[in-house]
Every structure is written in structure tokens, then in C-alpha cells.
Scaffold this motif. Structure first.
Motif, PDB file in Angstrom:
ATOM      1  N   ALA A 229       0.825  -1.205   0.000  1.00 22.34           N
ATOM      2  CA  ALA A 229       0.000   0.000   0.000  1.00 22.34           C
ATOM      3  C   ALA A 229       0.860   1.257   0.000  1.00 22.34           C
ATOM      4  O   ALA A 229       0.594   2.213  -0.748  1.00 22.34           O
ATOM      5  CB  ALA A 229      -0.941  -0.012   1.210  1.00 22.34           C
ATOM      6  N   ILE A 230       1.891   1.279   0.819  1.00 22.90           N
ATOM      7  CA  ILE A 230       2.763   2.452   0.905  1.00 22.90           C
ATOM      8  C   ILE A 230       3.523   2.648  -0.397  1.00 22.90           C
ATOM      9  O   ILE A 230       3.650   3.775  -0.904  1.00 22.90           O
ATOM     10  CB  ILE A 230       3.730   2.311   2.097  1.00 22.90           C
ATOM     11  CG1 ILE A 230       2.948   2.325   3.410  1.00 22.90           C
ATOM     12  CG2 ILE A 230       4.771   3.435   2.089  1.00 22.90           C
ATOM     13  CD1 ILE A 230       3.768   1.942   4.628  1.00 22.90           C
ATOM     14  N   CYS A 231       4.021   1.563  -0.974  1.00 23.23           N
ATOM     15  CA  CYS A 231       4.724   1.644  -2.257  1.00 23.23           C
ATOM     16  C   CYS A 231       3.793   2.159  -3.346  1.00 23.23           C
ATOM     17  O   CYS A 231       4.184   2.993  -4.174  1.00 23.23           O
ATOM     18  CB  CYS A 231       5.276   0.270  -2.629  1.00 23.23           C
ATOM     19  SG  CYS A 231       6.248   0.236  -4.153  1.00 23.23           S
ATOM     20  N   THR A 232       2.541   1.695  -3.351  1.00 20.84           N
ATOM     21  CA  THR A 232       1.556   2.169  -4.316  1.00 20.84           C
ATOM     22  C   THR A 232       1.331   3.664  -4.165  1.00 20.84           C
ATOM     23  O   THR A 232       1.239   4.407  -5.162  1.00 20.84           O
ATOM     24  CB  THR A 232       0.224   1.414  -4.132  1.00 20.84           C
ATOM     25  OG1 THR A 232       0.439   0.012  -4.335  1.00 20.84           O
ATOM     26  CG2 THR A 232      -0.832   1.910  -5.113  1.00 20.84           C
ATOM     27  N   LEU A 233       1.237   4.131  -2.925  1.00 18.16           N
ATOM     28  CA  LEU A 233       1.058   5.566  -2.679  1.00 18.16           C
ATOM     29  C   LEU A 233       2.227   6.369  -3.227  1.00 18.16           C
ATOM     30  O   LEU A 233       2.028   7.406  -3.877  1.00 18.16           O
ATOM     31  CB  LEU A 233       0.910   5.811  -1.178  1.00 18.16           C
ATOM     32  CG  LEU A 233       0.819   7.281  -0.738  1.00 18.16           C
ATOM     33  CD1 LEU A 233      -0.404   7.954  -1.347  1.00 18.16           C
ATOM     34  CD2 LEU A 233       0.791   7.379   0.787  1.00 18.16           C
ATOM     35  N   PHE A 234       3.445   5.905  -2.980  1.00 15.87           N
ATOM     36  CA  PHE A 234       4.627   6.605  -3.482  1.00 15.87           C
ATOM     37  C   PHE A 234       4.587   6.723  -5.016  1.00 15.87           C
ATOM     38  O   PHE A 234       4.759   7.806  -5.580  1.00 15.87           O
ATOM     39  CB  PHE A 234       5.905   5.872  -3.077  1.00 15.87           C
ATOM     40  CG  PHE A 234       6.375   6.186  -1.684  1.00 15.87           C
ATOM     41  CD1 PHE A 234       6.431   7.489  -1.222  1.00 15.87           C
ATOM     42  CD2 PHE A 234       6.796   5.165  -0.831  1.00 15.87           C
ATOM     43  CE1 PHE A 234       6.884   7.780   0.058  1.00 15.87           C
ATOM     44  CE2 PHE A 234       7.242   5.445   0.449  1.00 15.87           C
ATOM     45  CZ  PHE A 234       7.285   6.749   0.889  1.00 15.87           C
ATOM     46  N   ILE A 235       4.376   5.596  -5.681  1.00 18.11           N
ATOM     47  CA  ILE A 235       4.498   5.571  -7.144  1.00 18.11           C
ATOM     48  C   ILE A 235       3.305   6.239  -7.827  1.00 18.11           C
ATOM     49  O   ILE A 235       3.474   7.119  -8.681  1.00 18.11           O
ATOM     50  CB  ILE A 235       4.672   4.128  -7.638  1.00 18.11           C
ATOM     51  CG1 ILE A 235       6.006   3.552  -7.118  1.00 18.11           C
ATOM     52  CG2 ILE A 235       4.629   4.072  -9.167  1.00 18.11           C
ATOM     53  CD1 ILE A 235       6.233   2.098  -7.436  1.00 18.11           C
TER      54      ILE A 235
END
Length: 267
Positions: A229-235
Motif C-alpha cells: 500500500a505504501i509503495c503504491t502511494l509513493f508511485i
């Protein structure tokens, strides 16, 4: 098949559990680095596509192949790795939510694409690697390690998380529908989308997917799902910011001012 299952059973244990944690931290780190790079270099995809990032791959083929590992890897792990936790209903349901997204992304979404620029090979390859990585991370965690109490599916974390996941997926699919119908037959180029959540956020499709995976993380309550989820938010947050800047330029070049339509958020 039995040999493969025996191999996975020998690999299972504290060492692999630690490996999954390390990979989760690595995913968050990779997402942060990607977001930083995207401040200076637009994602070479779609309207920002360029041959500097490799030979073009037909967009429908690229989408199908790059997303497919996030469906096939968890499926393979479920069938051939022992999958010690898949006898439990919370694990089955949560893994089905993850795979359900990629049934749409890998098998349905590519068929619906209208036109679209080819995907540079490097962009395609990076997306493919990510989906293999994440397919293993989520699939192995939910099929072999994540443990839940018997009433998990009736608890607040799952219920609220599932509602977020479902809402996010619906927003994402509907926003993609709006984007597909921006061009009339024979038209080319890109337009500023209107309608749905595009009236409030620049990247409504990105917002939906971010909401979806944060809902999945809440429903799952695993370090692996939180990292995704956090990686998705970043990208996707970085990509939405790029689209917002592009929209400002397009609006000013057409009407001279960017005051008529200002989304409240970049995402």
C-alpha cells in the motif's frame, strides 16, 4: 508437483518469514526512491513514452504480460507450495481479493484498452519484475504465514478494509472507463478528464487504486500488505502529480488561466 511442494515446505520457516519482512522493507524503500526519481524524470509510459527506454511493446500485450505474475505466482504458491494457512477462511478470502484485482488488470483491462501508446521495454520489464516480486510477497504471506483469529472476517479491520478495497476498485474501474471514452472515434492525443471523482482529484484512477490497497492492508493487517500500500502511494502519487502538472500546462495553453477547473488534490 510433489517435488515442488516438498521444496517449498523445506524453505518454509523463520528464515523465509524474515526474508518476507526484508522484502517488504525493500518494497517501501524502492517506492520512495521511485517517487524521488519521478520528481525529475516523468514515468516513461503513455503520454510520456519515449524510445530512450527501449523498444516499444504493444500496450495491450504489455499490460497483460506485466500484470499476469501477480495472478499466476500466488495461484502457483497456493497449488504447489503446501499453502499451510489456506485451510483458513480469512487467508482464502484475502488472497482472493488480491488475485481478483489482477484478474481484472491482466485479463480484462487490456482487452478494453482503446488505442494507447506502446510501452517502452524497460518500463514493461520493471513492471513485470515488480509483479513477480509482489506476487510472491503477498501470495506467500497469505498462503503460508499470516494467522488470524476465527472471527476475523466479522471484525472491524476486515469489514472496514474490505469496504475500502471494494470502493477503491470500483472507483478505479469507473475512472478507467471515463479515460477510455475521452476520445471520439478517430481522435488522437490526450485530454483533461471530467466526471466522477475527476471533478475533485486529478488522478481519480490512481486515487481508487491507492484506496483499494490501503483497504486491503487494513483487511489483512500484514507487513507485506502494508508495504504494498505504501509503495503504491509513493508511485501512483508521483504519477498523479505529473498528470496534474501536465493538466495545468494544457489548460493554460488553451484558456490562458487554470482557474476554471482546479482539482482539490493531485491524487
Amino acid at each position: 508437483m510433489e517435488a515442488a511442494g516438498g521444496l517449498w515446505q523445506r524453505l518454509a520457516g523463520p528464515e523465509e518469514r524474515r526474508l518476507l519482512e526484508i522484502l517488504s522493507y525493500g518494497m517501501v524503500g524502492a517506492g520512495a526512491v521511485s517517487a524521488l526519481l519521478l520528481v525529475f524524470l516523468p514515468m516513461p509510459y503513455g503520454r510520456y513514452s519515449t524510445r530512450r527506454f527501449g523498444c516499444p511493446v504493444p500496450v495491450r500485450l504489455a499490460w497483460a504480460l506485466q500484470e499476469l505474475p501477480s495472478l499466476l505466482v500466488p495461484l502457483g504458491l497456493s497449488l504447489f507450495s503446501g499453502a499451510a494457512r489456506l485451510s483458513e477462511w480469512p487467508n482464502r478470502v484475502l488472497l482472493a481479493l488480491f488475485m481478483g484485482h489482477y484478474v481484472h488488470r491482466a485479463l480484462i483491462f487490456p482487452v478494453l484498452i482503446r488505442g494507447g501508446k506502446p510501452t517502452p521495454f524497460i518500463t514493461f520489464a520493471l513492471a513485470l519484475i515488480f509483479c513477480v516480486y509482489n506476487g510472491y510477497l503477498q501470495g506467500r504471506s497469505l498462503s503460508n504465514y499470516a494467522e488470524y483469529p476465527s472471527g476475523w472476517l466479522k471484525g472491524p479491520c476486515f469489514i472496514v478494509g474490505f469496504a475500502e478495497w471494494l470502493s477503491g476498485m470500483a472507483i478505479n474501474i469507473y475512472s478507467d472507463h471515463i479515460l477510455r471514452n475521452l476520445r471520439k472515434p478517430g481522435e488522437t492525443g490526450y485530454k483533461i478528464p471530467r466526471g466522477g471523482l475527476f471533478e475533485y482529484v486529478t488522478g481519480a484512477n490512481f486515487f481508487g487504486e491507492i484506496l483499494e490497497w490501503f483497504g486491503f492492508a487494513l483487511a489483512s493487517c500484514t507487513i507485506e500488505s502494508a508495504a504494498f500500500a505504501i509503495c503504491t502511494l509513493f508511485i501512483l502519487g508521483s504519477r498523479a502529480h505529473q498528470h496534474h502538472q501536465w493538466g495545468q500546462i494544457q489548460w493554460r495553453s488553451t484558456w490562458g488561466s487554470y482557474t476554471g477547473y482546479v482539482p482539490l488534490l493531485h491524487l
